[in-house]
Design a protein around this motif. Structure first.
Motif, PDB file in Angstrom:
ATOM      1  N   HIS A   1       0.809  -1.220   0.000  1.00  0.00           N
ATOM      2  CA  HIS A   1       0.000   0.000   0.000  1.00  0.00           C
ATOM      3  C   HIS A   1       0.845   1.274   0.000  1.00  0.00           C
ATOM      4  O   HIS A   1       0.566   2.211  -0.754  1.00  0.00           O
ATOM      5  CB  HIS A   1      -0.924  -0.007   1.222  1.00  0.00           C
ATOM      6  N   ILE A   2       1.885   1.316   0.827  1.00  0.00           N
ATOM      7  CA  ILE A   2       2.577   2.590   1.030  1.00  0.00           C
ATOM      8  C   ILE A   2       3.702   2.865   0.035  1.00  0.00           C
ATOM      9  O   ILE A   2       4.017   4.031  -0.217  1.00  0.00           O
ATOM     10  CB  ILE A   2       3.113   2.708   2.476  1.00  0.00           C
ATOM     11  N   VAL A   3       4.314   1.837  -0.540  1.00  0.00           N
ATOM     12  CA  VAL A   3       5.357   2.102  -1.549  1.00  0.00           C
ATOM     13  C   VAL A   3       4.743   2.772  -2.782  1.00  0.00           C
ATOM     14  O   VAL A   3       5.243   3.802  -3.248  1.00  0.00           O
ATOM     15  CB  VAL A   3       6.115   0.813  -1.915  1.00  0.00           C
ATOM     16  N   PRO A   4       3.633   2.229  -3.346  1.00  0.00           N
ATOM     17  CA  PRO A   4       2.959   2.988  -4.406  1.00  0.00           C
ATOM     18  C   PRO A   4       2.449   4.342  -3.918  1.00  0.00           C
ATOM     19  O   PRO A   4       2.405   5.309  -4.679  1.00  0.00           O
ATOM     20  CB  PRO A   4       1.800   2.076  -4.811  1.00  0.00           C
TER      21      PRO A   4
ATOM     22  N   ALA B   1      -1.768   3.845 -12.447  1.00  0.00           N
ATOM     23  CA  ALA B   1      -1.460   2.458 -12.084  1.00  0.00           C
ATOM     24  C   ALA B   1      -1.206   2.327 -10.585  1.00  0.00           C
ATOM     25  O   ALA B   1      -1.778   1.443  -9.917  1.00  0.00           O
ATOM     26  CB  ALA B   1      -0.249   1.959 -12.868  1.00  0.00           C
ATOM     27  N   VAL B   2      -0.359   3.210 -10.028  1.00  0.00           N
ATOM     28  CA  VAL B   2      -0.095   3.129  -8.589  1.00  0.00           C
ATOM     29  C   VAL B   2      -1.337   3.516  -7.801  1.00  0.00           C
ATOM     30  O   VAL B   2      -1.570   3.007  -6.693  1.00  0.00           O
ATOM     31  CB  VAL B   2       1.115   4.003  -8.174  1.00  0.00           C
ATOM     32  N   GLY B   3      -2.177   4.386  -8.381  1.00  0.00           N
ATOM     33  CA  GLY B   3      -3.422   4.750  -7.720  1.00  0.00           C
ATOM     34  C   GLY B   3      -4.339   3.560  -7.537  1.00  0.00           C
ATOM     35  O   GLY B   3      -4.941   3.379  -6.473  1.00  0.00           O
ATOM     36  N   PHE B   4      -4.457   2.727  -8.568  1.00  0.00           N
ATOM     37  CA  PHE B   4      -5.296   1.539  -8.446  1.00  0.00           C
ATOM     38  C   PHE B   4      -4.735   0.573  -7.400  1.00  0.00           C
ATOM     39  O   PHE B   4      -5.494  -0.044  -6.642  1.00  0.00           O
ATOM     40  CB  PHE B   4      -5.421   0.838  -9.796  1.00  0.00           C
ATOM     41  N   ILE B   5      -3.402   0.439  -7.349  1.00  0.00           N
ATOM     42  CA  ILE B   5      -2.797  -0.422  -6.320  1.00  0.00           C
ATOM     43  C   ILE B   5      -3.108   0.116  -4.928  1.00  0.00           C
ATOM     44  O   ILE B   5      -3.463  -0.639  -4.009  1.00  0.00           O
ATOM     45  CB  ILE B   5      -1.278  -0.525  -6.530  1.00  0.00           C
ATOM     46  N   ILE B   6      -2.990   1.427  -4.768  1.00  0.00           N
ATOM     47  CA  ILE B   6      -3.285   2.059  -3.474  1.00  0.00           C
ATOM     48  C   ILE B   6      -4.732   1.824  -3.071  1.00  0.00           C
ATOM     49  O   ILE B   6      -5.036   1.436  -1.939  1.00  0.00           O
ATOM     50  CB  ILE B   6      -2.999   3.574  -3.542  1.00  0.00           C
ATOM     51  N   GLY B   7      -5.657   2.081  -4.016  1.00  0.00           N
ATOM     52  CA  GLY B   7      -7.077   1.951  -3.701  1.00  0.00           C
ATOM     53  C   GLY B   7      -7.485   0.535  -3.368  1.00  0.00           C
ATOM     54  O   GLY B   7      -8.202   0.302  -2.383  1.00  0.00           O
ATOM     55  N   ILE B   8      -7.028  -0.412  -4.167  1.00  0.00           N
ATOM     56  CA  ILE B   8      -7.384  -1.818  -3.923  1.00  0.00           C
ATOM     57  C   ILE B   8      -6.783  -2.304  -2.611  1.00  0.00           C
ATOM     58  O   ILE B   8      -7.456  -2.963  -1.806  1.00  0.00           O
ATOM     59  CB  ILE B   8      -6.920  -2.693  -5.101  1.00  0.00           C
ATOM     60  N   SER B   9      -5.507  -1.987  -2.377  1.00  0.00           N
ATOM     61  CA  SER B   9      -4.861  -2.426  -1.129  1.00  0.00           C
ATOM     62  C   SER B   9      -5.506  -1.756   0.080  1.00  0.00           C
ATOM     63  O   SER B   9      -5.606  -2.370   1.154  1.00  0.00           O
ATOM     64  CB  SER B   9      -3.361  -2.134  -1.171  1.00  0.00           C
ATOM     65  N   ALA B  10      -5.969  -0.511  -0.073  1.00  0.00           N
ATOM     66  CA  ALA B  10      -6.648   0.171   1.035  1.00  0.00           C
ATOM     67  C   ALA B  10      -7.931  -0.562   1.410  1.00  0.00           C
ATOM     68  O   ALA B  10      -8.246  -0.720   2.602  1.00  0.00           O
ATOM     69  CB  ALA B  10      -6.950   1.613   0.660  1.00  0.00           C
ATOM     70  N   LEU B  11      -8.669  -1.016   0.404  1.00  0.00           N
ATOM     71  CA  LEU B  11      -9.895  -1.769   0.690  1.00  0.00           C
ATOM     72  C   LEU B  11      -9.576  -3.105   1.345  1.00  0.00           C
ATOM     73  O   LEU B  11     -10.263  -3.516   2.289  1.00  0.00           O
ATOM     74  CB  LEU B  11     -10.683  -1.980  -0.600  1.00  0.00           C
ATOM     75  N   VAL B  12      -8.543  -3.784   0.859  1.00  0.00           N
ATOM     76  CA  VAL B  12      -8.140  -5.051   1.465  1.00  0.00           C
ATOM     77  C   VAL B  12      -7.737  -4.835   2.922  1.00  0.00           C
ATOM     78  O   VAL B  12      -8.126  -5.610   3.814  1.00  0.00           O
ATOM     79  CB  VAL B  12      -6.985  -5.696   0.675  1.00  0.00           C
ATOM     80  N   MET B  13      -6.971  -3.785   3.178  1.00  0.00           N
ATOM     81  CA  MET B  13      -6.552  -3.477   4.549  1.00  0.00           C
ATOM     82  C   MET B  13      -7.754  -3.179   5.434  1.00  0.00           C
ATOM     83  O   MET B  13      -7.795  -3.570   6.608  1.00  0.00           O
ATOM     84  CB  MET B  13      -5.582  -2.285   4.535  1.00  0.00           C
ATOM     85  N   SER B  14      -8.743  -2.469   4.880  1.00  0.00           N
ATOM     86  CA  SER B  14      -9.922  -2.105   5.669  1.00  0.00           C
ATOM     87  C   SER B  14     -10.704  -3.335   6.113  1.00  0.00           C
ATOM     88  O   SER B  14     -11.299  -3.343   7.194  1.00  0.00           O
ATOM     89  CB  SER B  14     -10.828  -1.184   4.845  1.00  0.00           C
ATOM     90  N   PHE B  15     -10.709  -4.377   5.272  1.00  0.00           N
ATOM     91  CA  PHE B  15     -11.476  -5.578   5.592  1.00  0.00           C
ATOM     92  C   PHE B  15     -10.679  -6.623   6.371  1.00  0.00           C
ATOM     93  O   PHE B  15     -11.268  -7.475   7.037  1.00  0.00           O
ATOM     94  CB  PHE B  15     -12.004  -6.210   4.304  1.00  0.00           C
TER      95      PHE B  15
END
Length: 220
Positions: free
Chosen positions: A58-61, A94-108
């Protein structure tokens, strides 16, 4: 915007530096007196320390997102180096999509410091962030430049909110001896305040800088 991006870079860099030794050697609980002020701060790091790989995804992107953002929204760079702007935009999205998807995974999957209140904020605005990015891509494919710009502003505003949330959390921490609020009680509120403020600012900026209805026609 540049100042907030700098804060975001600092936050991401600090977290990366903290997690690299954990990835290499594993995590062990620090010897801190329970209930102390130091224990509260250690608990914030512990949430991420228990999920170092997901956090790094999440944080590297996120670090790259913060660095590239100001260049992507620079009028002078866009006007003089359009091809660079386009390639920078592809990486940015591209990095935005990685951030957004990983943020949702982290939230759940990760325990939120602010409980359900914080998780609700990150899920809602994480989903909106991905929606805004998708709309921006859709409009640029259709060469609808004005609409592309509007949705990019919205997505960047939400992504940049993490930099505003940190000072808000700092204010809550500083005033906690007076209010008696714990991180569990105020973290979610800080996230809601930060995200909503950025969304309002994005819409205001779009309205102020709108070139007019006639300019919103498809660019051939």
């Amino acid at each position: 915007m540049n100042f907030l991006a700098f804060i975001g870079v600092a936050v991401a860099a600090r977290r990366i530096i903290y997690l690299v030794p954990i990835l290499a050697h594993g995590y062990s609980l620090p010897a801190i007196a329970p209930g102390s002020r130091a224990a509260q701060f250690a608990a914030l790091d512990e949430v991420f320390a228990r999920h170092p790989i997901l956090t790094m995804i999440h944080i590297v992107p996120g670090l790259l997102f913060m660095v590239l953002g100001p260049f992507q929204f620079s009028k002078s760079i866009r006007a003089r180096h359009l091809q660079w702007h386009r390639w920078n935009g592809r990486i940015f999205v591209a990095v935005g999509f990685i951030i957004g998807i990983s943020a949702l995974v982290m939230s759940f999957t990760m325990q939120s410091i602010g409980g359900v209140n914080q998780a609700a904020a990150t899920i809602l605005f994480g989903a909106f962030f991905l929606f805004a990015l998708s709309k921006a891509v859709w409009h640029i494919i259709r060469r609808e430049i004005v609409l592309h710009r509007q949705w990019m502003i919205r997505s960047y505003a939400i992504g940049l909110a993490v930099a505003t949330i940190r000072p808000i959390i700092g204010i809550f921490f500083a005033t906690s001896p007076l209010t008696g609020l714990t991180p569990y009680q105020f973290f979610g509120t800080a996230f809601w305040i930060g995200f909503v403020l950025h969304l309002i600012a994005a819409e205001a900026w779009i309205h102020i800088t709108s070139p007019g209805i006639e300019a919103q026609a498809t660019v051939q």
